[in-house]
Enzyme design. Structure first.
Site, PDB file in Angstrom:
ATOM      1  NE  ARG A  21      -3.412   2.119   3.117  1.00 36.38           N
ATOM      2  CZ  ARG A  21      -3.034   3.045   3.989  1.00 36.38           C
ATOM      3  NH1 ARG A  21      -1.827   2.956   4.554  1.00 36.38           N
ATOM      4  NH2 ARG A  21      -3.842   4.043   4.311  1.00 36.38           N
ATOM      5  NE  ARG A  72       9.759 -20.749   0.269  1.00 37.42           N
ATOM      6  CZ  ARG A  72      10.202 -19.790   1.071  1.00 37.42           C
ATOM      7  NH1 ARG A  72      11.164 -18.993   0.653  1.00 37.42           N
ATOM      8  NH2 ARG A  72       9.710 -19.641   2.289  1.00 37.42           N
ATOM      9  CB  THR A 125      11.360 -12.555   6.661  1.00 39.39           C
ATOM     10  OG1 THR A 125      11.576 -13.801   7.340  1.00 39.39           O
ATOM     11  CG2 THR A 125      12.453 -11.576   7.057  1.00 39.39           C
ATOM     12  CB  ILE A 126       7.660 -14.274  10.678  1.00 36.19           C
ATOM     13  CG1 ILE A 126       8.086 -15.696  10.313  1.00 36.19           C
ATOM     14  CG2 ILE A 126       6.372 -13.886   9.983  1.00 36.19           C
ATOM     15  CD1 ILE A 126       7.143 -16.769  10.812  1.00 36.19           C
ATOM     16  CG  ASP A 127      12.283 -16.633   9.449  1.00 31.64           C
ATOM     17  OD1 ASP A 127      11.316 -17.107  10.097  1.00 31.64           O
ATOM     18  OD2 ASP A 127      12.609 -17.035   8.320  1.00 31.64           O
ATOM     19  NE  ARG A 154       3.720 -20.106  31.758  1.00 36.58           N
ATOM     20  CZ  ARG A 154       4.700 -20.789  32.364  1.00 36.58           C
ATOM     21  NH1 ARG A 154       4.418 -21.542  33.422  1.00 36.58           N
ATOM     22  NH2 ARG A 154       5.921 -20.721  31.938  1.00 36.58           N
ATOM     23  NE  ARG A 162      -0.899 -34.363  30.667  1.00 37.85           N
ATOM     24  CZ  ARG A 162      -2.033 -34.582  30.024  1.00 37.85           C
ATOM     25  NH1 ARG A 162      -2.476 -33.678  29.156  1.00 37.85           N
ATOM     26  NH2 ARG A 162      -2.718 -35.686  30.227  1.00 37.85           N
ATOM     27  CB  ALA A 186       9.439 -20.672  28.354  1.00 39.43           C
ATOM     28  CG  HIS A 215       3.247 -26.116  35.194  1.00 36.26           C
ATOM     29  ND1 HIS A 215       2.899 -25.739  36.477  1.00 36.26           N
ATOM     30  CD2 HIS A 215       3.394 -24.955  34.494  1.00 36.26           C
ATOM     31  CE1 HIS A 215       2.825 -24.423  36.547  1.00 36.26           C
ATOM     32  NE2 HIS A 215       3.123 -23.917  35.358  1.00 36.26           N
TER      33      HIS A 215
END
Length: 319
Positions: A21, A72, A125-127, A154, A162, A186, A215
């Site tokens: 845009r 690609r 890119t999300i990376d 969580r 767990r 985490a 957990h």
């Protein structure tokens, strides 16, 4: 310069539409015609292009994905494919090209640049693995999407006492994993940039168990190994059974966050201004809040790494 083209290439990222845009509207505002090439370099080779107007990009800023679609192209990786793409652009009477994508997309843009065709890259890119910019378009949205899933998991981990292993995307980069792990509380995160030590992970789980914790969450970047493989190693080494969640491509979709919508707008606009200012073979980025440009090869030659001091912080907070 009278006509420019824009394409999106590689994996889609939230905020790409904001960049399309911005390229379109700033280009038109500055007296240019704008052409959209569909399906990336593959679409370029097939001459799949459409005119873009103020109206055609109306209402897309908050849409995920890319209205130009992406693909690609194995053909474009070969020299004859680049030459054919160069010819296609000339046949369209296009004077310059804006490429929205990541490392592979920029390498293709650089090949066109070396043949004398002006190109500017926009990091989508999300990376978050492109050097020359603090954040890439889509990264913030991907982190927040993954974080929402982690918070829900969580709750389940706590309810059932767990161990959960959650695999996030990022290719060979640990940016998403580290941010999600820290923001999600985490107990452990595994990054491609840090050698894996399964025994150390199990020691941390043992310590948590001794102090009464029932957990735990482990975030693993896909570039380390699959969550399934990691679960097997933890079971063999420490005897811990785990539940596995692979977040996968859900991290790519959805409306961009405000941050990504603004970032896409800023970088798309700057790409046009860079071309009009005589710059090409560069990527538009944001460094310390300021819009900048850097040579395209630097985006992949200068390896971008997460801030590992955040890993130390996570280890301190998860004791």
């Amino acid at each position: 310069m009278k006509r420019i083209a824009v394409l999106t290439s590689g994996g889609d990222a939230p905020g790409m539409n904001a960049a399309i845009r911005a390229v379109t509207r700033v280009g038109i505002y500055r007296g240019l015609e704008v052409v959209g090439i569909r399906r990336g370099y593959e679409g370029l080779l097939e001459g799949d292009a459409i005119p873009l107007t103020q109206s055609s990009v109306g209402g897309i800023i908050h849409h995920g994905g890319t209205i130009l679609r992406t693909a690609r192209s194995e053909r474009f990786k070969r020299s004859e494919g680049v030459t054919e793409g160069f010819t296609r652009l000339k046949e369209m009477d296009v004077d310059a090209l804006v490429v929205i994508g990541g490392e592979g997309s920029f390498k293709g843009a650089w090949e066109l640049e070396k043949r004398g065709f002006p190109t500017v890259g926009v990091p989508g890119t999300i990376d978050n693995d492109c050097a020359g910019t603090d954040e890439t378009i889509g990264y913030d949205t991907a982190v927040n999407t993954a974080l929402e899933a982690v918070k829900k998991l969580r709750d389940t981990a706590s309810s059932h006492d767990r161990l959960f292993i959650i695999e996030v995307m990022g290719r060979n980069s640990g940016f998403i994993a580290l941010q999600v792990a820290l923001a999600g509380g985490a107990e452990c995160v595994l990054l491609p940039e840090v050698p894996l030590d399964v025994e150390k992970v199990c020691q941390k789980l043992n310590y948590a168990k001794r102090r009464g914790k029932t957990h735990s969450l482990i975030i693993v970047a896909e570039g380390v190994m699959s969550a399934q493989e990691l679960a097997g190693k933890i079971l063999d080494t420490g005897g811990y059974e785990s539940r596995i969640t692979v977040l996968g491509h859900i991290q790519r979709g959805g409306s961009p966050t405000a941050f990504d919508a603004v970032l896409g707008s800023r970088l798309g606009a700057h790409a046009v201004e860079a071309l009009l200012g005589g710059k090409s073979g560069v990527m538009a980025g944001v460094t310390c809040g300021q819009v900048t440009t850097c040579p395209l090869p630097e985006t992949w030659e200068n390896k971008k790494r997460p801030d590992l001091s955040l890993l130390e912080l996570l280890n301190a907070l998860s004791i």
